[in-house]
Design an enzyme around this catalytic site. Structure first.
Site, mmCIF file in Angstrom:
data_model
loop_
_atom_site.group_PDB
_atom_site.id
_atom_site.type_symbol
_atom_site.label_atom_id
_atom_site.label_comp_id
_atom_site.label_asym_id
_atom_site.label_seq_id
_atom_site.Cartn_x
_atom_site.Cartn_y
_atom_site.Cartn_z
ATOM 1 N N LYS A 54 0.828 -1.208 0.000
ATOM 2 C CA LYS A 54 0.000 0.000 0.000
ATOM 3 C C LYS A 54 0.863 1.258 0.000
ATOM 4 O O LYS A 54 0.538 2.250 -0.668
ATOM 5 C CB LYS A 54 -0.933 -0.032 1.209
ATOM 6 C CG LYS A 54 -2.017 -1.096 1.080
ATOM 7 C CD LYS A 54 -2.699 -1.409 2.391
ATOM 8 C CE LYS A 54 -3.671 -2.568 2.223
ATOM 9 N NZ LYS A 54 -4.259 -3.015 3.502
ATOM 10 N N GLN A 98 -3.860 -1.585 9.811
ATOM 11 C CA GLN A 98 -3.776 -2.915 9.213
ATOM 12 C C GLN A 98 -4.389 -3.938 10.174
ATOM 13 O O GLN A 98 -4.071 -3.982 11.352
ATOM 14 C CB GLN A 98 -2.316 -3.281 8.924
ATOM 15 C CG GLN A 98 -2.139 -4.623 8.248
ATOM 16 C CD GLN A 98 -2.797 -4.685 6.879
ATOM 17 O OE1 GLN A 98 -2.754 -3.738 6.114
ATOM 18 N NE2 GLN A 98 -3.404 -5.822 6.575
ATOM 19 N N ASP A 121 -10.378 3.796 4.935
ATOM 20 C CA ASP A 121 -10.555 2.349 4.785
ATOM 21 C C ASP A 121 -11.992 1.931 5.095
ATOM 22 O O ASP A 121 -12.355 0.770 4.937
ATOM 23 C CB ASP A 121 -9.578 1.606 5.707
ATOM 24 C CG ASP A 121 -9.338 0.165 5.272
ATOM 25 O OD1 ASP A 121 -9.527 -0.150 4.079
ATOM 26 O OD2 ASP A 121 -8.953 -0.655 6.129
#
Length: 279
Positions: A54, A98, A121
């Site tokens: 990413k 994450q 996200d």
């Protein structure tokens, strides 16, 4: 094999290119470079690889990257404090935690420490509510990527019966909400659903997000169904038995190269969205 492959790679590249153009324009006009902060707890090799991927994609898109790596023994309170600090930092426009995080951490409490304006996200309850009620907000990246892929391949959603296999708060549940908002009829199922195969056979669209390799078999599918495999398991294996399903479906996503690239591209696109709004 009779099914057409739904490739996410090229579409994702187009999305990243457009995001890069917008990022450059924003920086040229305002001096602000969009910045994505990634937070990794522990040293899980797979998670570390995803974060690096990413970050590399961010760099190619002209998006700044800030990396925060915390030890595996980090507490919920320590993680929340770090996420709160990033939420209050005006130079950070998007935050990615994450996941999964180590077992001792309350993952939901950590997600909720992210400012909704920086939740690129789409993991907070605010983001889920926005998806469910059709209000402005950031989409969960994998579900949002799936919808973009369905749109790109002209899959008719209105009136279609979509069966979602999986109920996670950042994949199964939100993808069902987004399909519902597109006027599909949605059935939520999971690994403990009774008569699951019979339910799946009624689906025009199947979204497999159960986290079990080769879980969905070819004889579960209605001929001509559209199959979205949102799973990723060891050995580059999805949640759908690809060889069997490809003989029955009309469209199917490969693993890798289907849903995965769409997830990252939407993350970058939403980071630029966040930077534009905050600027």
């Amino acid at each position: 094999m009779t099914a057409q492959l739904m490739i996410g790679t090229d579409l994702a590249a187009e999305m990243v290119a457009r995001a890069a153009e917008r990022a450059k324009k924003l920086q040229d006009e305002t001096g602000v470079q969009p910045c994505l902060a990634t937070v990794l707890v522990g040293d899980d090799p797979a998670s570390a690889t995803y974060v690096r991927m990413k970050q590399n994609r961010s760099k190619k898109a002209g998006i700044g990257s800030r990396s925060v790596v915390l030890p595996a023994e980090t507490t919920t309170e320590e993680l929340v404090a770090e996420l709160t600090k990033l939420s209050e930092d005006p130079s950070v426009h998007g935050i990615l935690l994450q996941h999964p995080v180590p077992a001792q951490i309350d993952e939901r409490a950590a997600f909720e420490a992210i400012n909704p304006e920086k939740d690129v996200d789409g993991v907070t309850m605010h983001a889920f509510a926005a998806m469910a009620f059709g209000e402005p907000g950031f989409r969960s990246c994998t579900p949002g990527g799936i919808l973009r892929l369905l749109e790109a391949y002209d899959v008719p959603l209105e009136g279609a019966h979509a069966v979602v296999i999986g109920r996670s708060p950042i994949l199964g549940k939100p993808v069902g909400m987004l399909l519902l908002a597109s006027n599909a009829t949605v059935t939520y199922t999971h690994s403990k659903t009774r008569g699951l195969a019979d339910i799946v056979r009624t689906a025009d669209i199947v979204v497999a997000a159960v986290g079990k390799a080769n879980f969905v078999r070819g004889d579960w599918l209605k001929p001509g169904a559209v199959v979205i495999d949102a799973g990723y398991n060891e050995g580059n294996v999805g949640d759908v038995h690809f060889e069997e399903a490809a003989e029955v479906a009309s469209l199917i996503t490969p693993v890798p190269g289907g849903v995965g690239p769409m997830t990252i591209s939407l993350l970058l696109e939403q980071t630029v969205d966040a930077a534009e709004r905050q600027s």
